[in-house]
Design a protein around this motif. Structure first.
Motif, mmCIF file in Angstrom:
data_model
loop_
_atom_site.group_PDB
_atom_site.id
_atom_site.type_symbol
_atom_site.label_atom_id
_atom_site.label_comp_id
_atom_site.label_asym_id
_atom_site.label_seq_id
_atom_site.Cartn_x
_atom_site.Cartn_y
_atom_site.Cartn_z
ATOM 1 N N UNK A 1 -74.383 51.859 55.975
ATOM 2 C CA UNK A 1 -74.725 51.405 57.321
ATOM 3 C C UNK A 1 -73.447 51.085 58.079
ATOM 4 N N UNK A 2 -73.581 50.557 59.286
ATOM 5 C CA UNK A 2 -72.451 50.089 60.061
ATOM 6 C C UNK A 2 -72.535 48.583 60.254
ATOM 7 N N UNK A 3 -71.403 47.913 60.111
ATOM 8 C CA UNK A 3 -71.326 46.458 60.297
ATOM 9 C C UNK A 3 -70.136 46.174 61.208
ATOM 10 N N UNK A 4 -70.326 45.351 62.213
ATOM 11 C CA UNK A 4 -69.274 45.148 63.216
ATOM 12 C C UNK A 4 -68.149 44.215 62.755
ATOM 13 N N UNK A 5 -68.347 43.495 61.669
ATOM 14 C CA UNK A 5 -67.295 42.611 61.169
ATOM 15 C C UNK A 5 -66.531 43.284 60.033
ATOM 16 N N UNK A 6 -65.222 42.968 59.940
ATOM 17 C CA UNK A 6 -64.444 43.428 58.798
ATOM 18 C C UNK A 6 -64.879 42.652 57.555
ATOM 19 N N UNK A 7 -65.269 43.381 56.530
ATOM 20 C CA UNK A 7 -65.675 42.771 55.265
ATOM 21 C C UNK A 7 -65.097 43.579 54.113
ATOM 22 N N UNK A 8 -65.131 42.994 52.926
ATOM 23 C CA UNK A 8 -64.645 43.701 51.748
ATOM 24 C C UNK A 8 -65.428 44.987 51.508
ATOM 25 N N UNK A 9 -66.693 45.013 51.893
ATOM 26 C CA UNK A 9 -67.530 46.188 51.660
ATOM 27 C C UNK A 9 -67.376 47.267 52.730
ATOM 28 N N UNK A 10 -66.386 47.119 53.619
ATOM 29 C CA UNK A 10 -66.050 48.165 54.599
ATOM 30 C C UNK A 10 -64.978 49.121 54.085
ATOM 31 N N UNK A 11 -64.442 48.891 52.901
ATOM 32 C CA UNK A 11 -63.239 49.606 52.458
ATOM 33 C C UNK A 11 -63.601 50.824 51.607
ATOM 34 N N UNK A 12 -62.942 51.956 51.912
ATOM 35 C CA UNK A 12 -63.182 53.233 51.241
ATOM 36 C C UNK A 12 -61.848 53.853 50.826
ATOM 37 N N UNK A 13 -61.920 54.782 49.880
ATOM 38 C CA UNK A 13 -60.744 55.526 49.448
ATOM 39 C C UNK A 13 -61.091 57.006 49.345
ATOM 40 N N UNK A 14 -60.154 57.871 49.706
ATOM 41 C CA UNK A 14 -60.322 59.309 49.487
ATOM 42 C C UNK A 14 -60.139 59.566 47.995
ATOM 43 N N UNK A 15 -61.128 60.219 47.397
ATOM 44 C CA UNK A 15 -61.093 60.444 45.947
ATOM 45 C C UNK A 15 -60.969 61.942 45.656
ATOM 46 N N UNK A 16 -61.985 62.507 44.977
ATOM 47 C CA UNK A 16 -61.922 63.911 44.581
ATOM 48 C C UNK A 16 -61.928 64.817 45.811
ATOM 49 N N UNK A 17 -61.341 66.004 45.697
ATOM 50 C CA UNK A 17 -61.386 66.920 46.821
ATOM 51 C C UNK A 17 -60.446 68.094 46.699
ATOM 52 N N UNK A 18 -60.437 68.892 47.740
ATOM 53 C CA UNK A 18 -59.500 70.001 47.887
ATOM 54 C C UNK A 18 -58.562 69.624 49.022
ATOM 55 N N UNK A 19 -57.319 69.318 48.661
ATOM 56 C CA UNK A 19 -56.348 68.806 49.614
ATOM 57 C C UNK A 19 -55.441 69.936 50.062
ATOM 58 N N UNK A 20 -55.387 70.198 51.372
ATOM 59 C CA UNK A 20 -54.581 71.284 51.914
ATOM 60 C C UNK A 20 -53.129 70.842 52.066
ATOM 61 N N UNK A 21 -52.195 71.761 51.879
ATOM 62 C CA UNK A 21 -50.788 71.412 52.087
ATOM 63 C C UNK A 21 -50.500 71.138 53.554
ATOM 64 N N UNK A 22 -49.464 70.367 53.800
ATOM 65 C CA UNK A 22 -49.106 69.983 55.158
ATOM 66 C C UNK A 22 -48.528 71.181 55.902
ATOM 67 N N UNK A 23 -48.984 71.376 57.130
ATOM 68 C CA UNK A 23 -48.419 72.406 57.994
ATOM 69 C C UNK A 23 -47.139 71.870 58.619
ATOM 70 N N UNK A 24 -46.054 72.575 58.408
ATOM 71 C CA UNK A 24 -44.785 72.133 58.952
ATOM 72 C C UNK A 24 -44.710 72.477 60.431
#
Length: 218
Positions: free
Chosen positions: A193-216
């Motif tokens: 859901x969405x919550x308007x206050x900053x809380x500990x349960x608002x925090x996420x991390x990018x985990x598994x995936x296909x990460x593209x190389x940086x375009x120079x």
């Protein structure tokens, strides 16, 4: 897991594009390494820091509120419905392979259904907070799909395993999840859901995936 990444790479080769560019299968970087920078075009799973559930969607509508495609937290890591494509805000000059700075407005497109992570003022089914859904498609997107990336700590550009918050531009709500779970159609999955206050349960991390190389930059 290697087969899963291979399948995603093939999918990207056939389908992924950013308004002005195309994907090259040779540029995909599937990795579990820490500290990889996230770029536009990256396909990833977002992990809720406290519960370790992944941000998830599926072609099942909410039975209340907007009736749009539901978004949940999913407990199983190896599930293809938890992949999201990182896209820029329309009308910008952002290109595939560019890094993303804190404060930037982004969109997340559900890889399987092609709909956008969305929010609005409808009430979420369990807690009565702001509903988070999936909405639209390849040619249909509005400001309800805009999320501002906020990096926790001193980092300036988004990296894998970095603590972040996503704040919805229209409502001000932070992308949020918690231990409250569905009992029926999505049994065992957590409410998102969405919550308007900053809380500990608002925090996420990018985990598994296909990460593209940086375009120079030229």
């Amino acid at each position: 897991m290697a087969l899963a990444f291979f399948a995603i790479s093939i999918f990207l080769f056939l389908n992924l594009d950013l308004e002005q560019g195309s994907f090259s299968s040779a540029s995909a970087a599937s990795s579990s390494s820490e500290g990889l920078e996230i770029t536009y075009g990256t396909v990833l799973k977002l992990m809720h820091e406290r519960t370790k559930f992944r941000l998830h969607s599926h072609d099942v509508p909410y039975g209340s509120g907007s009736g749009q495609q539901s978004v949940t937290g999913f407990p199983i890591v190896d599930d293809s419905n938890s992949y999201w494509v990182v896209r820029p805000q329309p009308g910008t000059d952002a290109k595939q392979g560019e890094t993303i700075k804190t404060g930037t407005i982004i969109r997340l497109q559900h890889m399987r259904t092609r709909k956008w992570l969305h929010s609005h003022l409808h009430l979420s089914p369990i807690s009565g907070n702001l509903e988070v859904s999936c909405f639209g498609g390849e040619t249909e997107s509005d400001t309800g799909d805009y999320w501002r990336l906020l990096i926790e700590g001193s980092g300036k550009t988004w990296k894998q395993d970095q603590r972040i918050r996503l704040q919805h531009v229209d409502t001000g709500g932070y992308l949020h999840s918690h231990d409250k779970k569905y009992q029926r159609i999505a049994g065992g999955q957590q409410e998102v859901c969405g919550v308007r206050e900053k809380r500990a349960d608002n925090v996420w991390l990018a985990a598994e995936g296909v990460y593209l190389p940086i375009t120079q930059s030229k």
